[in-house]
Design a protein around this motif. Sequence first.
Motif, PDB file in Angstrom:
ATOM      1  N   ASN A  42       4.007 -43.388  -9.753  1.00  0.00           N
ATOM      2  CA  ASN A  42       4.066 -42.888 -11.127  1.00  0.00           C
ATOM      3  C   ASN A  42       3.155 -41.672 -11.296  1.00  0.00           C
ATOM      4  OD1 ASN A  42       5.927 -44.773 -11.934  1.00  0.00           O
ATOM      5  ND2 ASN A  42       4.392 -46.181 -12.742  1.00  0.00           N
ATOM      6  N   ILE A  45       4.788 -38.645  -9.657  1.00  0.00           N
ATOM      7  CA  ILE A  45       5.922 -38.156 -10.464  1.00  0.00           C
ATOM      8  C   ILE A  45       5.426 -37.395 -11.677  1.00  0.00           C
ATOM      9  CG2 ILE A  45       7.851 -38.876 -11.929  1.00  0.00           C
ATOM     10  CD1 ILE A  45       8.343 -41.119  -9.856  1.00  0.00           C
ATOM     11  N   ILE A  46       4.405 -37.911 -12.345  1.00  0.00           N
ATOM     12  CA  ILE A  46       3.857 -37.246 -13.537  1.00  0.00           C
ATOM     13  C   ILE A  46       3.267 -35.901 -13.155  1.00  0.00           C
ATOM     14  CG2 ILE A  46       1.994 -37.363 -15.235  1.00  0.00           C
ATOM     15  CD1 ILE A  46       2.574 -40.415 -15.368  1.00  0.00           C
ATOM     16  N   ARG A  47       2.514 -35.844 -12.070  1.00  0.00           N
ATOM     17  CA  ARG A  47       1.893 -34.570 -11.642  1.00  0.00           C
ATOM     18  C   ARG A  47       2.947 -33.565 -11.191  1.00  0.00           C
ATOM     19  NH1 ARG A  47      -3.665 -36.379  -8.543  1.00  0.00           N
ATOM     20  NH2 ARG A  47      -4.634 -37.256 -10.396  1.00  0.00           N
ATOM     21  N   LYS A  48       4.034 -34.055 -10.623  1.00  0.00           N
ATOM     22  CA  LYS A  48       5.103 -33.165 -10.167  1.00  0.00           C
ATOM     23  C   LYS A  48       5.777 -32.497 -11.357  1.00  0.00           C
ATOM     24  CE  LYS A  48       9.509 -33.105  -7.817  1.00  0.00           C
ATOM     25  NZ  LYS A  48      10.650 -33.903  -7.457  1.00  0.00           N
ATOM     26  N   ASN A  49       5.966 -33.246 -12.418  1.00  0.00           N
ATOM     27  CA  ASN A  49       6.648 -32.706 -13.605  1.00  0.00           C
ATOM     28  C   ASN A  49       5.647 -31.916 -14.401  1.00  0.00           C
ATOM     29  OD1 ASN A  49       9.084 -33.889 -12.937  1.00  0.00           O
ATOM     30  ND2 ASN A  49       8.586 -35.785 -13.990  1.00  0.00           N
TER      31      ASN A  49
END
Length: 49
Positions: A42, A45-49
């Motif tokens: 999670n 994913i948050i850092r990627k977006n």
Amino acid sequence: MENNVNNYSDFSLANYKSTDNIIEDVKAIIEHSQNNAYGAVNTIIIRKN
């Protein structure tokens, strides 16, 4: 005999204590590891977006 896992800087590890029930010990370790893995994914994913 006491089996404790130490907490290291960026890792959230369980304070594992061995009991006489190996099945429950294994289940607790797997559940904790699974929760940490989900949290790590999670975060990625948050850092990627």
